[in-house]
Scaffold this active site. Structure first.
Site, PDB file in Angstrom:
ATOM      1  N   TRP A 102      -5.703   1.050  -1.678  1.00  0.00           N
ATOM      2  CA  TRP A 102      -6.210  -0.363  -1.518  1.00  0.00           C
ATOM      3  C   TRP A 102      -7.337  -0.518  -2.051  1.00  0.00           C
ATOM      4  CZ3 TRP A 102      -2.462  -3.392  -1.136  1.00  0.00           C
ATOM      5  CH2 TRP A 102      -1.259  -2.794  -0.353  1.00  0.00           C
ATOM      6  N   ASP A 172     -11.879  -3.919   4.543  1.00  0.00           N
ATOM      7  CA  ASP A 172     -10.713  -4.036   4.559  1.00  0.00           C
ATOM      8  C   ASP A 172     -10.243  -3.339   5.658  1.00  0.00           C
ATOM      9  OD1 ASP A 172      -7.934  -4.568   4.359  1.00  0.00           O
ATOM     10  OD2 ASP A 172      -7.658  -3.828   2.398  1.00  0.00           O
ATOM     11  N   LYS A 196       0.305  -4.519  10.344  1.00  0.00           N
ATOM     12  CA  LYS A 196      -0.060  -3.102  10.772  1.00  0.00           C
ATOM     13  C   LYS A 196      -0.270  -3.168  12.401  1.00  0.00           C
ATOM     14  CE  LYS A 196      -0.197  -2.423   6.220  1.00  0.00           C
ATOM     15  NZ  LYS A 196      -0.766  -3.061   5.007  1.00  0.00           N
TER      16      LYS A 196
HETATM   17  C1  PLP Z   1      -1.313  -3.500   3.930  1.00  0.00           C
HETATM   18  C2  PLP Z   1      -2.524  -3.111   3.273  1.00  0.00           C
HETATM   19  C3  PLP Z   1      -3.068  -4.352   2.522  1.00  0.00           C
HETATM   20  C4  PLP Z   1      -2.300  -5.200   1.711  1.00  0.00           C
HETATM   21  O1  PLP Z   1      -1.740  -6.238   2.811  1.00  0.00           O
HETATM   22  P1  PLP Z   1      -0.953  -7.449   2.304  1.00  0.00           P
HETATM   23  O2  PLP Z   1      -0.703  -8.360   3.619  1.00  0.00           O
HETATM   24  O3  PLP Z   1       0.643  -6.867   1.822  1.00  0.00           O
HETATM   25  O4  PLP Z   1      -1.430  -8.249   1.108  1.00  0.00           O
HETATM   26  C5  PLP Z   1      -4.389  -4.235   2.077  1.00  0.00           C
HETATM   27  N1  PLP Z   1      -5.105  -3.430   2.233  1.00  0.00           N
HETATM   28  C6  PLP Z   1      -4.890  -2.320   3.392  1.00  0.00           C
HETATM   29  C7  PLP Z   1      -5.926  -1.328   3.836  1.00  0.00           C
HETATM   30  C8  PLP Z   1      -3.466  -2.413   3.587  1.00  0.00           C
HETATM   31  O5  PLP Z   1      -3.075  -1.365   4.604  1.00  0.00           O
END
Ligand code: PLP
Length: 360
Positions: A102, A172, A196
């Site tokens: 990521w 993030d 999540k």
């Molecule tokens: C799932 C995830 C993303 C991507 O999320 P989307 O909503 O599919 O764009 C980005 N960063 C992390 C750490 C993630 O777990």
């Protein structure tokens, strides 16, 4: 029909009581004669839903009035470009930590807008450990320092908040948001895709220190301009109303569980149980340095990869779903977010114990 234990990394399992409430309120939200999905986002009913959700999130995460809370769309990935467009200002470079897949995606997107200085990388160590902060090559002139506190795919989680001095710290938190207490005041910006730990996919929550608003480059799309979104209470256009509502129900559920501190204790216990089992059973392995093991995403391998298919089928037969690792890394991964009950972790350990006895 009974509910399975869903270990999917995202979209992930939601609290059952939240789904039941959403079902009960589906046709007629509190006497309005309609579903939340069908309401005007400008009407009193939805405005109340939206404001309550924001208030609950502020309370749960400890977000002060120095920060704006935005409910945006496009998932966490859209933030990979929204962040540089808004935060670069007149700077020409940004600092990024590479801790896995990521972070790499965030780095690749930022590189379209500015120089990216990768201040530290876990790559040489196979993404199994976080380089000590003393070795990071940060720049005092960076527009911001971006990192990924929990790498959802690799299962690598920071156990500290980096010190970015006067440079705004950007995180993030997609897969770790609200899973343990975090001092929000240390951050310039926090963002999290909802699927999540918060609610349905598509929604992304952004917490931004107000002094960082109003610096968007002139070519920034209006829909990506934090100032515009903040000025309009996240309703510059039609927001993702139903997702916002569901996120609100999850926040209420979290408060009823005792908040983020109580959740953190449960999450730590769940994770320690699973890693503890993996470490003592030689049939299974996890490659991450114990200090940096994720509480949310637990990757593991079997002694023999050829048994992966049988393992997954046996798990599915018991209602233990979505345990396959990410397609880029293989093996297994159990995502055990807030909404995964401890009984789900127990059921997984029970199955893993029996499988290792039969096949090991
Ligand atoms: C799932 C995830 C993303 C991507 O999320 P989307 O909503 O599919 O764009 C980005 N960063 C992390 C750490 C993630 O777990």
């Amino acid at each position: 029909m009974s509910r399975a234990y869903n270990f999917c990394a995202g979209p992930a399992t939601l609290p059952e009581s939240v789904l039941v409430q959403a079902r009960d309120e589906m046709l007629d939200w509190r006497g309005t004669g309609m579903s939340v999905m069908e309401m005007s986002h400008r009407g009193d009913a939805f405005v109340e839903i939206a404001e309550t959700a924001e208030q609950d999130l502020r309370e749960l995460a400890g977000v002060s009035d120095d920060y704006a809370v935005l409910f945006m769309q496009g998932g966490a990935s859209s933030q990979f470009s929204t962040i540089p467009l808004n935060l670069l200002g007149d700077k020409t470079s940004a600092d990024y930590v590479n801790s896995g897949i990521w972070s790499k995606k965030a780095i690749a997107e930022a590189a379209r807008y500015s120089d990216v200085n990768v201040v530290a990388s876990a790559e040489a160590g196979g993404f199994s450990s976080i380089p000590d902060q003393a070795s990071w090559r940060t720049s005092a002139d960076a527009a911001y320092l971006h990192y990924t506190p929990n790498e959802t795919i690799g299962g690598l989680e920071f156990d500290f908040i980096p010190d970015s001095a006067d440079v705004p710290l950007v995180a993030d938190m997609s897969s770790t948001m609200l899973s343990r207490p975090v001092d929000v005041s240390k951050f310039g910006l926090i963002y999290a895709g909802a699927q999540k730990n918060i609610g349905p996919s598509g929604l992304v929550v952004v917490i931004i220190r107000k002094d960082l608003l109003g610096k968007a480059r002139k070519e920034t799309p209006t829909m990506m301009n934090y100032q515009v979104i903040a000025d309009n209470g996240s309703m510059y256009n039609t927001p993702a109303t139903y997702s916002w509502y569901l996120a609100g129900l999850v926040f209420k559920w979290l408060k009823a569980q005792g908040g983020v501190k109580a959740m953190g204790e449960i999450n730590q216990r769940k994770a320690e149980k699973l890693y503890g089992f993996i470490d003592t059973n030689e049939f299974y392995a996890n490659p991450i340095e114990p200090r940096f093991r994720s509480w949310m995403n637990v990757p593991f391998t079997l002694q023999d990869d050829a048994l992966n298919g049988v393992f997954l089928q046996g798990a599915e037969d018991r209602g233990l779903l979505n345990l396959a690792g990410h397609r880029s890394v293989g093996g297994m991964r159990a995502s055990i977010y807030n909404a995964m009950p401890e009984a789900g972790v127990d059921a997984l350990i029970q199955y893993m114990t029996e499988f290792a006895k039969e096949r090991g």
